[in-house]
Motif scaffolding. Structure first.
Motif, PDB file in Angstrom:
ATOM      1  N   ASN A 104     -13.109  -6.985  -0.209  1.00 56.12           N
ATOM      2  CA  ASN A 104     -12.830  -7.167  -1.622  1.00 56.12           C
ATOM      3  C   ASN A 104     -12.725  -5.806  -2.313  1.00 56.12           C
ATOM      4  OD1 ASN A 104     -12.633  -8.707  -4.128  1.00 56.12           O
ATOM      5  ND2 ASN A 104     -14.626  -7.811  -4.598  1.00 56.12           N
ATOM      6  N   GLY A 105     -11.669  -5.651  -3.081  1.00 56.53           N
ATOM      7  CA  GLY A 105     -11.517  -4.413  -3.838  1.00 56.53           C
ATOM      8  C   GLY A 105     -10.655  -3.355  -3.166  1.00 56.53           C
ATOM      9  N   THR A 106     -10.121  -3.662  -2.003  1.00 58.34           N
ATOM     10  CA  THR A 106      -9.199  -2.709  -1.366  1.00 58.34           C
ATOM     11  C   THR A 106      -8.014  -2.472  -2.309  1.00 58.34           C
ATOM     12  OG1 THR A 106      -9.800  -3.504   0.831  1.00 58.34           O
ATOM     13  CG2 THR A 106      -7.692  -2.345   0.648  1.00 58.34           C
ATOM     14  N   PRO A 107      -7.694  -1.233  -2.617  1.00 54.29           N
ATOM     15  CA  PRO A 107      -6.585  -0.977  -3.548  1.00 54.29           C
ATOM     16  C   PRO A 107      -5.230  -1.417  -2.960  1.00 54.29           C
ATOM     17  CG  PRO A 107      -7.983   0.961  -3.312  1.00 54.29           C
ATOM     18  CD  PRO A 107      -8.388   0.004  -2.238  1.00 54.29           C
ATOM     19  N   PHE A 108      -4.365  -1.924  -3.801  1.00 54.52           N
ATOM     20  CA  PHE A 108      -3.029  -2.324  -3.350  1.00 54.52           C
ATOM     21  C   PHE A 108      -2.273  -1.135  -2.760  1.00 54.52           C
ATOM     22  CE2 PHE A 108      -3.633  -6.218  -5.807  1.00 54.52           C
ATOM     23  CZ  PHE A 108      -3.013  -7.139  -4.978  1.00 54.52           C
ATOM     24  N   ARG A 109      -2.508   0.043  -3.326  1.00 54.28           N
ATOM     25  CA  ARG A 109      -1.820   1.233  -2.811  1.00 54.28           C
ATOM     26  C   ARG A 109      -2.126   1.422  -1.322  1.00 54.28           C
ATOM     27  NH1 ARG A 109       0.090   5.956  -5.181  1.00 54.28           N
ATOM     28  NH2 ARG A 109      -0.642   5.343  -7.241  1.00 54.28           N
ATOM     29  N   GLU A 110      -3.382   1.241  -0.965  1.00 54.68           N
ATOM     30  CA  GLU A 110      -3.756   1.420   0.441  1.00 54.68           C
ATOM     31  C   GLU A 110      -3.277   0.262   1.312  1.00 54.68           C
ATOM     32  OE1 GLU A 110      -7.926   2.428   0.457  1.00 54.68           O
ATOM     33  OE2 GLU A 110      -7.545   4.001  -1.027  1.00 54.68           O
ATOM     34  N   LEU A 111      -3.316  -0.932   0.755  1.00 56.58           N
ATOM     35  CA  LEU A 111      -2.826  -2.088   1.513  1.00 56.58           C
ATOM     36  C   LEU A 111      -1.339  -1.905   1.856  1.00 56.58           C
ATOM     37  CD1 LEU A 111      -3.272  -4.974   2.627  1.00 56.58           C
ATOM     38  CD2 LEU A 111      -2.663  -5.848   0.368  1.00 56.58           C
ATOM     39  N   ILE A 112      -0.573  -1.498   0.864  1.00 60.41           N
ATOM     40  CA  ILE A 112       0.875  -1.396   1.066  1.00 60.41           C
ATOM     41  C   ILE A 112       1.245  -0.172   1.913  1.00 60.41           C
ATOM     42  CG2 ILE A 112       3.081  -0.995  -0.144  1.00 60.41           C
ATOM     43  CD1 ILE A 112       1.832  -2.694  -2.479  1.00 60.41           C
ATOM     44  N   TYR A 113       0.665   0.982   1.571  1.00 59.54           N
ATOM     45  CA  TYR A 113       1.133   2.226   2.208  1.00 59.54           C
ATOM     46  C   TYR A 113       0.386   2.582   3.493  1.00 59.54           C
ATOM     47  CZ  TYR A 113       4.100   2.842  -1.817  1.00 59.54           C
ATOM     48  OH  TYR A 113       5.056   2.656  -2.776  1.00 59.54           O
ATOM     49  N   ASP A 114      -0.862   2.137   3.633  1.00 58.13           N
ATOM     50  CA  ASP A 114      -1.597   2.449   4.865  1.00 58.13           C
ATOM     51  C   ASP A 114      -1.564   1.261   5.835  1.00 58.13           C
ATOM     52  OD1 ASP A 114      -2.146   4.808   3.642  1.00 58.13           O
ATOM     53  OD2 ASP A 114      -4.173   4.274   3.030  1.00 58.13           O
ATOM     54  N   ILE A 115      -2.144   0.152   5.406  1.00 57.41           N
ATOM     55  CA  ILE A 115      -2.281  -0.992   6.314  1.00 57.41           C
ATOM     56  C   ILE A 115      -0.907  -1.553   6.700  1.00 57.41           C
ATOM     57  CG2 ILE A 115      -3.208  -3.339   6.520  1.00 57.41           C
ATOM     58  CD1 ILE A 115      -5.563  -2.403   4.732  1.00 57.41           C
ATOM     59  N   CYS A 116      -0.013  -1.662   5.733  1.00 58.36           N
ATOM     60  CA  CYS A 116       1.308  -2.248   6.016  1.00 58.36           C
ATOM     61  C   CYS A 116       2.370  -1.194   6.329  1.00 58.36           C
ATOM     62  CB  CYS A 116       1.768  -3.117   4.854  1.00 58.36           C
ATOM     63  SG  CYS A 116       0.706  -4.547   4.585  1.00 58.36           S
ATOM     64  N   GLY A 117       1.990   0.062   6.415  1.00 64.10           N
ATOM     65  CA  GLY A 117       2.929   1.102   6.839  1.00 64.10           C
ATOM     66  C   GLY A 117       3.949   1.539   5.807  1.00 64.10           C
ATOM     67  N   GLY A 118       3.764   1.134   4.561  1.00 68.06           N
ATOM     68  CA  GLY A 118       4.682   1.566   3.512  1.00 68.06           C
ATOM     69  C   GLY A 118       5.945   0.726   3.430  1.00 68.06           C
ATOM     70  N   MET A 119       6.852   1.180   2.577  1.00 67.53           N
ATOM     71  CA  MET A 119       8.084   0.429   2.335  1.00 67.53           C
ATOM     72  C   MET A 119       9.084   0.674   3.467  1.00 67.53           C
ATOM     73  SD  MET A 119       7.132  -0.986  -0.433  1.00 67.53           S
ATOM     74  CE  MET A 119       8.637  -1.848  -0.928  1.00 67.53           C
ATOM     75  N   LEU A 120      10.074  -0.207   3.542  1.00 67.21           N
ATOM     76  CA  LEU A 120      11.148  -0.040   4.524  1.00 67.21           C
ATOM     77  C   LEU A 120      11.835   1.298   4.278  1.00 67.21           C
ATOM     78  CD1 LEU A 120      12.623  -3.672   4.570  1.00 67.21           C
ATOM     79  CD2 LEU A 120      11.283  -2.560   6.368  1.00 67.21           C
ATOM     80  N   PRO A 121      12.428   1.886   5.311  1.00 63.45           N
ATOM     81  CA  PRO A 121      12.978   3.241   5.190  1.00 63.45           C
ATOM     82  C   PRO A 121      13.962   3.391   4.025  1.00 63.45           C
ATOM     83  CG  PRO A 121      13.065   2.482   7.467  1.00 63.45           C
ATOM     84  CD  PRO A 121      12.615   1.322   6.648  1.00 63.45           C
ATOM     85  N   GLY A 122      13.769   4.452   3.284  1.00 61.27           N
ATOM     86  CA  GLY A 122      14.698   4.782   2.207  1.00 61.27           C
ATOM     87  C   GLY A 122      14.569   3.920   0.964  1.00 61.27           C
ATOM     88  N   ARG A 123      13.575   3.088   0.919  1.00 63.08           N
ATOM     89  CA  ARG A 123      13.433   2.203  -0.236  1.00 63.08           C
ATOM     90  C   ARG A 123      12.172   2.559  -1.017  1.00 63.08           C
ATOM     91  NH1 ARG A 123      15.292  -2.927   1.441  1.00 63.08           N
ATOM     92  NH2 ARG A 123      17.158  -2.724   2.726  1.00 63.08           N
ATOM     93  N   ASP A 124      12.168   2.135  -2.284  1.00 62.22           N
ATOM     94  CA  ASP A 124      11.024   2.395  -3.157  1.00 62.22           C
ATOM     95  C   ASP A 124      10.448   1.060  -3.646  1.00 62.22           C
ATOM     96  OD1 ASP A 124       9.160   3.785  -4.614  1.00 62.22           O
ATOM     97  OD2 ASP A 124      10.533   4.271  -6.267  1.00 62.22           O
ATOM     98  N   LEU A 125       9.155   1.043  -3.868  1.00 64.69           N
ATOM     99  CA  LEU A 125       8.501  -0.167  -4.364  1.00 64.69           C
ATOM    100  C   LEU A 125       8.996  -0.505  -5.761  1.00 64.69           C
ATOM    101  CD1 LEU A 125       6.261  -2.373  -4.125  1.00 64.69           C
ATOM    102  CD2 LEU A 125       4.638  -0.651  -4.969  1.00 64.69           C
TER     103      LEU A 125
END
Lengths: 419, 170
Positions: free
Chosen positions: A260-281
């Motif tokens: 609980n409380g894991t930041p979305f920034r870390e979920l998206i960019y660390d755990i999920c490896g970030g956005m697809l190549p060349g794309r922005d959130l």
């Protein structure tokens, strides 16, 4: 920041769905502690753990259990909600298909705590494989003396019935689920009475989500304080491990378990490896399609605690996190979501039955570039009418999804409504 | 007409519910009937009603409320392509259009030989493994055009397709 696997610890263990392997990894150890305490003590323990329902509304589980009507002369039932149909949500499917004994173990613990002797698992019809895995696990548990007249030799009759749905999103709403389970059309009922007072067959009933029930054995084994300590935000009232389904435009979509409380920034960019190549959130829907989407600058300053998501103007919902990048047309995404609610409206109340098809029609012409400048005001009005007047949460959900898009990305709709 | 085996299965299914609550067995009974007959005719509503002591009109009301019950004959293989938000973001409509082109039919239609029906489906719970489809309610996930072609090749050749989930899950 990484995952912290607790409920999912054995997800990738070969044959974890079988009783032998489940036991070899500590399965059913909770029963050793369970019968050492009286049922009422477990209700208090679950209250103290801070566990909140994982299905969508986030209601405190122990408090729900304490609302059960006493002395009615009727049996008490447990109903496990595995209707998992909120778009973006797919983790309960992993639990029932790959760790079915964890759910059986959770049902045993819960039934002891609430003194129920018949539990039902309502599983959506599309999860045929999950239903088969559950049936097999229940058969194994019966044969091993973990269900039936006694549990591990202790007198406590308990049976579990798997009930397959047949394709109706509305049956995830607890009173509609009960109507469906009773053999009627899955339409919602007036509350009160709440299910804890008059639920299945008008008897006291607890309806809990799969993940909620799967959390119980860990509270029984490790205690409320341990569970409450799985929390990166000490002030948050929604502690514990939380399983999320991440989908959309990230490198590694998946089912993840986080604190609980894991930041979305870390979920998206660390755990999920970030956005697809060349794309922005661009935007994220943080709790399934029913919850308002949040734009990049907001979501990146938000964590996964219930409080943080609510403060940002959305809801944690089902734990389905849908990530959209800058190639996404928000009006198009909202149109697709609206099409879903129009399809799934059960037809009982007018705001939802009429509001959703009109929303789809108007959004359809907007995304076709034929929107009228007056269309957005009409959509605002429909959303408000559905939000304030629908009989059950389906119409409210449809309104919230629409309002989230209109609030944060109104310029995209306006650009398509030049007349 | 339901076979004796299906009738017996429905009566056994009824025992899963408390005494006097046989109405609860109607959904399971309809699943059993459909598994045998492929679709649910008014005749089936009458038969199921008789087995569970329910009015046929009640059975019909339930059957028509839920999308998985076929109220008219569908193809031998039903392909449900999820096109809801998570799958759409990962190219679901391209998958659906590709299947339409290969089979020469549109969504909601069945091939002339009665073999394959294709449908645009709402969320099937495969969002983190999108895009996804089901063949007769068995999952095929992380789809590519190549994977879809392989599924179609097998179906068109009259071969069964196994769900990778059910093959690889330990």
């Amino acid at each position: 920041m990484a995952e912290r696997r607790i409920l999912l610890e054995h997800l990738d263990v070969p044959n974890a769905h079988t009783l032998d392997v489940w036991r070899a990894h500590g399965g059913y150890a909770s029963l050793d502690s369970l019968f050492a305490k009286e049922p009422a003590a477990w209700v208090d323990e679950v209250k103290a753990s801070g566990l909140c329902g994982r299905g969508g509304a986030g209601f405190p589980t122990g408090m729900k259990w304490s609302f059960l009507a006493k002395g009615t002369g009727k049996p008490t039932y447990l109903v496990v909600n595995c209707d998992e149909s909120e778009p973006g949500t797919c983790h309960d499917r992993q639990l029932v298909s790959r760790l079915p004994h964890l759910l059986v173990e959770g049902i045993i613990c819960t039934c002891w705590a609430i003194d129920a002797h018949h539990a039902f698992i309502y599983i959506r019809g599309e999860y045929a494989y999950g239903a088969e895995r559950l049936e097999a696990a229940i058969a194994e548990a019966n044969a091993a003396g973990l269900l039936g007249q006694t549990i591990n030799g202790r007198e406590f009759p308990l049976r579990i019935t798997v009930h397959r749905g047949a394709g109706a999103y509305i049956c995830g709403e607890e009173t509609a689920l009960l109507s469906s389970l009773e053999g009627d059309k899955g339409q919602p009922r007036q509350k009160p009475p709440f299910p804890a007072v008059a639920g299945l067959y008008a008897a006291p009933t607890i309806v809990n989500n799969v993940q909620t029930i799967c959390s119980i054995p860990y509270i029984v084994k490790h205690g409320a304080a341990w569970f409450a300590g799985i929390n990166l935000e000490p002030e948050s009232k929604s502690p514990g491990p939380r399983i999320v389904s991440v989908s959309g435009h990230v490198q590694r979509p998946g089912v993840y378990e986080i604190e609980n409380g894991t930041p979305f920034r870390e979920l998206i960019y660390d755990i999920c490896g970030g956005m697809l190549p060349g794309r922005d959130l661009k935007a994220v829907i943080p709790g399934g399609s029913s919850m308002p989407m949040l734009p990049k600058d907001v979501i990146l300053n938000t964590t996964t605690s219930f409080e943080s998501i609510r403060a940002a103007g959305s809801q944690p919902g089902s734990g389905a996190i849908i990530v959209m990048d800058d190639s996404t047309s928000i009006p198009h995404a909202i149109w697709r979501i609206a099409k879903f609610y129009a399809h799934e409206s059960c037809g009982k109340c007018t705001p939802c039955r009429e509001g959703n098809p009109w929303t789809v029609k108007i959004l359809g012409r907007i995304i076709a570039g034929q929107g009228d400048p007056r269309d957005l005001a009409i959509l605002d009005d429909i959303a408000e009418t559905m939000e304030k007047n629908s009989f059950c949460p389906l119409g409210i959900a449809a309104a919230w999804a629409l309002q989230g898009g209109l609030k944060h990305f109104r310029h995209e709709f306006e650009a398509l409504c030049q007349g | 007409m339901l076979s004796d085996a299906a009738r017996a299965e429905i009566l056994a299914h009824r025992e899963r519910y408390p005494e006097g609550r046989q109405k609860s067995a109607v959904m399971g009974a309809l699943h059993i009937a459909q598994a045998e007959l492929g679709w649910l005719s008014p005749e089936v509503f009458r038969e199921v009603g008789e087995l569970l002591s329910l009015a046929p009109v009640h059975v019909a009301a339930v059957a028509t409320f839920y999308t998985m019950y076929e109220k008219e004959p569908a193809g031998q293989h039903v392909i449900d392509v999820c096109c809801n938000i998570s799958c759409m973001l990962r190219g679901a409509y391209e998958i659906l259009e590709h299947i339409e082109q290969r089979l020469g039919i549109k969504r909601g239609e069945t091939t002339a030989d009665g073999q394959i029906t294709i449908r645009e489906q709402e969320c099937i719970g495969s969002c983190s493994t999108a895009p996804a489809l089901q063949v007769n309610y068995r999952f095929h996930e992380n789809l590519t055009i190549e994977k879809v072609d392989a599924i179609l090749d097998q179906l068109l050749a009259g071969q069964p397709v196994a769900s990778p989930e059910e093959v690889t899950h330990g």
